[in-house]
Design an enzyme around this catalytic site. Structure first.
Site, PDB file in Angstrom:
ATOM      1  N   ARG A 139      42.533  43.635  40.718  1.00  0.00           N
ATOM      2  CA  ARG A 139      41.731  44.821  40.451  1.00  0.00           C
ATOM      3  C   ARG A 139      40.562  44.467  39.521  1.00  0.00           C
ATOM      4  O   ARG A 139      40.743  43.771  38.521  1.00  0.00           O
ATOM      5  CB  ARG A 139      42.585  45.887  39.769  1.00  0.00           C
ATOM      6  CG  ARG A 139      41.819  47.191  39.491  1.00  0.00           C
ATOM      7  CD  ARG A 139      42.592  48.107  38.563  1.00  0.00           C
ATOM      8  NE  ARG A 139      43.892  48.488  39.103  1.00  0.00           N
ATOM      9  CZ  ARG A 139      44.070  49.425  40.023  1.00  0.00           C
ATOM     10  NH1 ARG A 139      43.037  50.103  40.494  1.00  0.00           N
ATOM     11  NH2 ARG A 139      45.291  49.702  40.452  1.00  0.00           N
ATOM     12  N   GLY A 178      43.703  37.551  28.925  1.00  0.00           N
ATOM     13  CA  GLY A 178      43.454  38.664  28.010  1.00  0.00           C
ATOM     14  C   GLY A 178      43.433  40.009  28.694  1.00  0.00           C
ATOM     15  O   GLY A 178      44.123  40.950  28.270  1.00  0.00           O
ATOM     16  N   ALA A 179      42.647  40.121  29.757  1.00  0.00           N
ATOM     17  CA  ALA A 179      42.507  41.423  30.408  1.00  0.00           C
ATOM     18  C   ALA A 179      43.811  41.869  31.062  1.00  0.00           C
ATOM     19  O   ALA A 179      44.270  42.990  30.821  1.00  0.00           O
ATOM     20  CB  ALA A 179      41.366  41.382  31.419  1.00  0.00           C
ATOM     21  N   LYS A 224      43.932  40.280  37.718  1.00  0.00           N
ATOM     22  CA  LYS A 224      44.110  38.879  37.343  1.00  0.00           C
ATOM     23  C   LYS A 224      42.929  38.464  36.455  1.00  0.00           C
ATOM     24  O   LYS A 224      42.038  39.262  36.179  1.00  0.00           O
ATOM     25  CB  LYS A 224      44.181  38.000  38.590  1.00  0.00           C
ATOM     26  CG  LYS A 224      45.376  38.326  39.473  1.00  0.00           C
ATOM     27  CD  LYS A 224      45.554  37.364  40.627  1.00  0.00           C
ATOM     28  CE  LYS A 224      44.808  37.786  41.857  1.00  0.00           C
ATOM     29  NZ  LYS A 224      45.347  37.199  43.110  1.00  0.00           N
ATOM     30  N   GLU A 272      37.514  32.235  33.952  1.00  0.00           N
ATOM     31  CA  GLU A 272      37.560  30.787  34.175  1.00  0.00           C
ATOM     32  C   GLU A 272      37.361  30.429  35.649  1.00  0.00           C
ATOM     33  O   GLU A 272      36.727  29.430  35.978  1.00  0.00           O
ATOM     34  CB  GLU A 272      38.897  30.240  33.672  1.00  0.00           C
ATOM     35  CG  GLU A 272      39.053  30.461  32.173  1.00  0.00           C
ATOM     36  CD  GLU A 272      40.376  29.982  31.630  1.00  0.00           C
ATOM     37  OE1 GLU A 272      40.385  29.247  30.635  1.00  0.00           O
ATOM     38  OE2 GLU A 272      41.425  30.338  32.198  1.00  0.00           O
ATOM     39  N   LYS A 316      30.632  45.488  36.193  1.00  0.00           N
ATOM     40  CA  LYS A 316      29.485  44.857  35.532  1.00  0.00           C
ATOM     41  C   LYS A 316      29.929  43.660  34.679  1.00  0.00           C
ATOM     42  O   LYS A 316      29.382  42.568  34.794  1.00  0.00           O
ATOM     43  CB  LYS A 316      28.761  45.899  34.665  1.00  0.00           C
ATOM     44  CG  LYS A 316      27.478  45.382  34.044  1.00  0.00           C
ATOM     45  CD  LYS A 316      26.729  46.470  33.271  1.00  0.00           C
ATOM     46  CE  LYS A 316      26.128  47.516  34.188  1.00  0.00           C
ATOM     47  NZ  LYS A 316      25.100  48.345  33.513  1.00  0.00           N
ATOM     48  N   VAL A 344      39.481  36.402  35.263  1.00  0.00           N
ATOM     49  CA  VAL A 344      38.207  36.179  35.941  1.00  0.00           C
ATOM     50  C   VAL A 344      37.326  35.149  35.240  1.00  0.00           C
ATOM     51  O   VAL A 344      36.577  34.426  35.879  1.00  0.00           O
ATOM     52  CB  VAL A 344      37.446  37.528  36.117  1.00  0.00           C
ATOM     53  CG1 VAL A 344      37.321  38.269  34.795  1.00  0.00           C
ATOM     54  CG2 VAL A 344      36.079  37.328  36.726  1.00  0.00           C
TER      55      VAL A 344
END
Lengths: 326, 167, 735
Positions: C616, C512-513, C689, C693, C621, C691
């Site tokens: 990146r 998603g990101a 990339k 999972e 947070k 994160v």
């Protein structure tokens, strides 16, 4: 949840009359009953709300303590006398459920808590407790949670609570009121083994209501509630051991033990108390106690580990209580 | 038969089957309290009833005649957050947000319980006065599941508020 | 529209050249205040007038047919409106990215607990009661003819990936490990049960639902109902957790839509917790054989990872247990394969980190045994086995921070790897030990679009159908746009979870990101090009900061440049050749300290450190929170979580949150998260990339290795409940 009539009991006599009616259940904290009504495991036509009866007090009683049936688990566990004189009871209550549930759950309701067996709570599966004669799903199905002591061909469910296990060790008495008057039953005799009638879980007759639990004179000594569970909180016991044990010199002057997670009732075997009392503690003695506890134990596959687990939990508890590990 | 919710009086429902949770969510359209399991197994529905935290899914609305209830909406609003709410934002004490109102209601009562000296399973001896430690907070908050796994941040948020109050 | 197909690594690192200085910063989530106040609306919480309530009726048989539904058994009940049983009902959730309707036709039952009808009533109470009392006749297949046990059927054999001769390598190896592990199934158990409110207006359907991938879900829903996508709108602004369980359109969405049409008013279906457990995706149990062959120094010469998983007949999904085994470690002689047993338990599908979540657990436990045999620090063993080149393909790795994660994680944890003898540290009844594991998770990106609008006043609006399932999408997309356009993220409004917005791949596979983030990035690049041209300059020379755009000596505020009009661009990102030309993955390392009770086998995680290379970091947070989440899941997978099925009818017995043990507060210690500095130009144009999972991929292995180091018991079955560890503890005590 089926439709039902909601009635509020204003006086004790009134409560008994109401509760004696057919298809009627009494409700106090509701944390177990509402759960089961949503699943239609319980389908009362009438619900009698006991919460307005004056049964929530915790008061001095002879040399002991009288805990009202409507005293919440929280009220009991935080009570100064319970904490000081019956720490076993405080520990057991605090080891059970969550603060939210303990704030609602009551003494009487907790004693009447029904099993967590997943065949009992699944109305599309057989269960002799929910529907006598339909069979026991767990016996040939999954018995991970289930009992290893006092089982029958009709039912291998456990009593899931913690509070009553401590009360069994403390030799509490259940006060009961009914249309025919009041009576007292030792807590150790309040719950029943399943036998051929697993749907009958305790000695209450229709219309009878628990009014209080009384605790005898404090026994002092070391009081331990050891609960073995799969997560560190908010889980039912795989095995629990309640122990009130007092040493005098190098010998055990008083021993009272009860066990949870193993049977259809808080398990108390007087032979274990007798064996330990007056003896000098040793690992050999603890082994004998475990032998007595487990001599008739029977596993059902998934729950086989409860047997060695009970042995080890008992041993560890006795070491903790006596300081002896040799 | 009436119930007071966040200071406002409401008529109780006629159908006794309606739980306190469904009454607030479906009848009053206040959806801050969440339904995660409907069986007292997750804590997402936690409300304060007469100051004590309970699972509102496991109690019938009709059993609360005359009671005073606080839901998350009564604790604070986006424009006027309570200290715990601010701390949850600061510490990222949530992810999906679904368990969050229950966590905050629960924590609100929990801090009062510690202040009142109530012991917990994490208290070494029931006669001890409990101390404000992470383990005490973790044990006392264990009735509020968070599947996203924000627990460590939630405890950080609670500890900050608790230590601020204690100071 | 500005499009980019990822055909080569993006070495420009454009985000690093920007001046706003918000990318990666640990900003609070913009949606925080409404979440903590209980006013963020989840699917079942929209106040839609006149909505009726729907509750599912499920099948109490394992396989067979619905013979007759006795509607009259409930239609007379107070408040009951209708019994809806439509052949278009979907009987399982769609698999992730299916894009077409899953199995339909509730008259055919394939698993115990399958929804077969929906009772609609005026109140939730009436609907629930009637659903439980509806009388249904079934033609049930004989249980003796139905397979339920994955070990008792002949599985579909996978040809697998073979290279060299593994058996020979094992025979020749100086050190070798050949172990079989089993893992139980897992449930996503998102806190928000699946829910939908469906409403028809003028022939068009709107469903407020709890879904992760709207672009695929709208296709699945339209296909199920034979509608055009243009006539359907899905809204999922807030999703109360997904973890894979909401990847595909679920049964409630289709049933609510059909029922709303039939009764002529909106219908709300909020599934019960038990129904979610029994009818929405499980992670398959697995049996995994790990074979590791190594030379005297522990360098792998052979690598075997073979798995048996299960699913219903006809389902394509097979838990991809060996996914990271393809590239994580070397070993010339290889065999990887996944066999599938066809059984009639509920449908298996994606649960957080499908594949690695269980595959890495077993692999990393086996690596620990190898390190012990070789007699070296298990961190060193892993470092030695980071391959220079891909073990089977002639392609380079993209940025890979595995060594850094292992080293930095070890330093932060205070790892002591020299003396790994178990049963050395004791505190009272508790054995204390430590363990390490590598972490790895494949990197994926998917096609994504996003629209960004610069608005008079100097604010921006980002719109995409991407969802925020707790991951922090609202925060990170605002930060990407803020960084690119020189705006305070507070001045960037982010609209998500609505199929009326430009479409993307949604939340899943940790893509998603990087995918939607890249689409936002591209839209912003296009806006910057337009702003630069308004300033008669080049985008490369444009500086945007604090609402002002500067080229050379010319400086104008965005508000001035817009002249009262909006400026809107859409970014369109597509995966390209880099997917095939690079082996891209996120990497990490886990360090665990546990306490194991010598008497009972109860295990508590006392410390957990994770170090991660995720490209990146977009928001430190929320990225850290994702890592904490995965590590918390790993504690559950290691110690408490297991789906238990009845051997006779395949039904899930522990179908609630009391008996399916997700970790509670007290199970989770303070956890340490290190985010290793990284840009991965081959991963995405924003060098990011996934994160969400990665952070559980391997961590349960670290816990298992710590259990061994603590008490000397190797567990080959997960979760490591007291029952699993007890026998070993008893043996250890005797020895």
């Amino acid at each position: 949840m089926r439709p039902f009539d909601y009635k509020r009991a204003e006086r004790l006599e009134h409560a008994g009359q109401l509760a004696a009616a057919e298809d009627t259940l009494a409700i106090a904290g509701g944390t177990n009953l509402i759960d089961l009504m949503k699943l239609q495991v319980e389908t009362p036509a009438t619900l009698v709300d006991l919460n307005h009866l004056p049964l929530a007090g915790i008061e001095e009683h002879e040399d002991g303590l009288r805990i009202g049936a409507l005293a919440t688990n929280t009220a009991t566990a935080v009570h100064p006398r319970v904490r000081a004189d019956y720490p076993l009871l405080a520990r057991a209550i605090l080891a059970g459920a969550t603060q939210q549930l303990r704030n609602k759950a009551t003494t009487g309701g907790n004693l009447c808590q029904r099993t967590r067996c997943w065949y009992f709570t699944n109305t599309d599966q057989p269960c002799n407790k929910r529907e006598p004669g339909s069979g026991c799903g767990a016996l040939m199905g999954r018995a991970d949670l289930h009992a290893v002591l006092g089982t029958s061909e009709a039912c291998i469910a456990t009593y899931p609570g913690d509070m009553a296990v401590a009360m069994a060790a403390l030799d509490a008495t259940v006060e009961i009121a009914g249309e025919k008057g009041s009576r007292s039953v030792p807590l150790r005799e309040f719950h029943l083994l399943p036998g051929d009638t697993p749907h009958i879980e305790n000695v209450l007759e229709p219309g009878e209501i628990i009014t209080a639990v009384t605790l005898p004179t404090p026994v002092g000594g070391k009081q331990i509630y050891r609960k073995v569970r799969e997560r560190s909180s908010y889980a039912f016991a795989l095995v629990s051991v309640a122990a009130a044990l007092r040493m005098e010199g190098e010998s055990i002057a008083h021993a009272a033990l009860a066990f949870g997670g193993l049977a259809h009732k808080p398990w108390h075997d007087p032979r274990i108390d007798d064996l330990l009392t007056g003896e000098k503690p040793s690992m050999a003695l603890f082994d004998k106690a475990a032998d007595l506890l487990l001599e008739d134990a029977q596993g059902y596959g998934e729950n086989d580990a409860k047997i060695p687990l009970a042995r080890r939990a008992l041993t560890a508890t006795l070491i903790d209580a006596t300081g002896v590990s040799a | 038969m009436t119930i007071e919710i966040n200071g406002e009086s409401h008529e109780l429902p006629r159908d006794p089957r309606v739980t306190l949770l469904d009454f607030v969510r479906e009848h009053l359209k206040m959806t801050g309290a969440k339904k995660g399991c409907d069986h007292g197994q997750c804590g997402a529905c936690t409300m304060l009833v007469n100051g004590q935290r309970i699972n509102s899914c496991l109690t019938l609305a009709v059993m609360h005649d005359g009671d005073s209830v606080t839901t998350i909406e009564g604790i604070g609003s986006p424009a006027a957050m309570a200290p715990l709410q601010e701390a949850f934002v600061k510490h990222d004490g949530y992810q999906c947000g679904y368990c969050t109102p229950g966590q905050i209601c629960s924590a609100t009562a929990m801090l009062q319980e510690i202040a009142a000296g109530w012991p917990s399973d994490a208290t070494a001896d029931p006669t001890d006065t409990p101390k404000l430690t992470r383990e005490e907070v973790q044990e006392r908050m264990s009735g509020n599941l968070c599947r996203c796994g924000a627990y460590a941040n939630i405890v950080d948020a609670i500890m900050e508020v608790a230590e601020g109050e204690a100071a | 529209m500005k499009s980019l197909t990822m055909d080569k690594p993006d070495e420009r690192n454009r985000l690093d050249a920007m001046k706003q200085g918000v990318i990666g910063k640990p900003l609070d989530r913009p949606d925080g205040p409404i979440k903590v106040s209980g006013v963020a609306p989840y699917a079942a919480e929209y106040d839609i007038a006149n909505a009726a309530y729907g509750v599912f009726v499920t099948a109490p048989i394992a396989r067979g047919k619905v013979a007759k539904i006795h509607e009259d058994s409930v239609t007379g009940m107070d408040g009951v409106i209708a019994v809806v049983a439509d052949e278009r009902f979907t009987t399982r959730a769609a698999q992730g990215t299916a894009g077409e309707a899953p199995e339909q036709g509730p008259g055919e039952v394939d698993y115990w607990g399958q929804p077969i009808a929906l009772v609609v009533a005026e109140s939730y109470e009436a609907a629930r009661d009637a659903a439980q009392r509806l009388k249904v006749d079934f033609h049930a297949d004989d249980l003796a003819d139905i397979p339920f046990d994955p070990d008792a059927v002949e599985p579909e054999k996978d040809e697998g990936q073979r290279q060299g001769d593994l058996a020979h390598a094992m025979a020749e190896a100086v050190h070798s490990v050949d172990r079989t592990y089993t893992t139980h199934g897992h449930a996503s158990a998102a806190m928000e049960p699946h829910a939908s409110i469906a409403e028809w207006q003028d022939g068009k359907l709107t469903v407020h639902a709890s879904l992760q991938m709207l672009n695929f879900n709208i296709a699945e829903l339209a296909d199920a109902l034979d509608l055009e996508e243009d006539d359907v709108r899905l809204v999922s602004r807030f999703v109360g957790g997904g973890f894979g369980s909401k990847l595909g359109v679920s049964q409630d969405v289709v049933a609510a839509a059909i029922a709303a049409k039939q009764v002529g008013r909106p219908v709300k279906v909020a599934m019960t917790r038990q129904h979610v457990f029994q009818a929405i995706m499980r992670r398959s149990e697995s049996t995994q054989r790990l074979r590791l062959a190594a030379d005297a120094e522990g360098r792998l010469t052979g690598f075997g990872h073979e798995a048996l998983v299960s699913n219903l007949p006809g389902e394509d999904f097979a838990e991809p247990v060996t996914q990271s085994s393809k590239f994580l470690y070397g070993g010339e002689n290889r065999l990887l394969r996944i066999d599938v047993a066809r059984i009639h338990r509920m449908c298996a599908g994606s649960v957080r980190a499908p594949g690695e979540a269980v595959g890495m657990t077993a692999l990393e436990a086996a690596m620990d045994e190898l390190a012990e045999q070789v007699g070296i620090d298990p961190v060193e063993l892993r470092l030695r086995n980071i391959p220079d080149k891909h073990p089977t393909k002639d392609i380079p790795y993209s940025s890979r921070k595995l060594a850094e994660c292992l080293k930095e994680g070890a330093a932060a944890f205070g790892w002591q790897g020299e003396d790994r003898k178990p049963r050395q540290r004791r505190e009272g009844e508790w054995w204390i030990g430590t363990g390490v594991a590598s972490g790895s998770r494949v990197h994926n990106v998917e096609e994504a679009k996003a629209r960004v609008t610069l608005r008079p006043g100097g604010t921006a609006l980002v719109e995409t159908d991407m969802t925020d399932i707790g991951t922090g999408t609202y925060a990170i997309l605002g930060q990407i746009a803020g960084e690119m356009l020189g705006l305070d993220p507070k001045d960037v409004e982010v609209g998500l979870g609505d199929t009326d917005f430009p479409r993307g791949p949604g939340s899943g596979g940790s893509w998603g990101a990087p995918s939607s983030g890249s689409a936002v990035f591209l839209a912003c690049e296009a806006l910057r090009e337009e702003i630069a041209s308004l300033l008669k300059g080049e985008e490369g020379n444009l500086t945007m900061k604090d609402g002002t755009a500067v080229v050379g000596n010319t400086s104008r505020t965005i508000d001035e440049l817009l002249g009262g009009k909006e400026l809107q661009r859409t970014g369109h990102f597509q995966p390209g050749k880099t997917e095939k030309e690079f082996a891209a993955a996120s990497y990490g390392a886990f360090f665990a300290e546990v306490a194991v009770n010598d008497w009972t086998g109860e295990t508590r995680v006392r410390r957990l450190t994770g170090a991660f290379g995720i490209g990146r970091v977009l928001n430190e947070k929320t990225a850290r929170s994702q890592c904490l989440g995965g590590m918390t899941w790993a504690i559950g997978a290691a110690l408490t979580e297991q789906l238990l099925f009845d051997p006779r009818d395949g039904h899930l017995v522990n179908c609630d949150l009391a008996e399916y043990h997700v970790p509670v507060h007290r199970d989770v210690p303070e956890c340490e998260v290190l985010l290793v500095e990284e840009r991965d130009p081959a991963a995405s144009p924003i060098q990011a990339k996934g994160v969400g999972e990665l952070s559980m991929c391997g961590a349960a292995g670290a816990i298992a290795n710590a259990v061994y180091n603590a008490c000397g018991v190797r567990a080959y079955s997960f979760p490591m409940t007291p029952a699993v560890l007890l026998e070993g503890l008893v043996e250890q005590a005797k020895a």
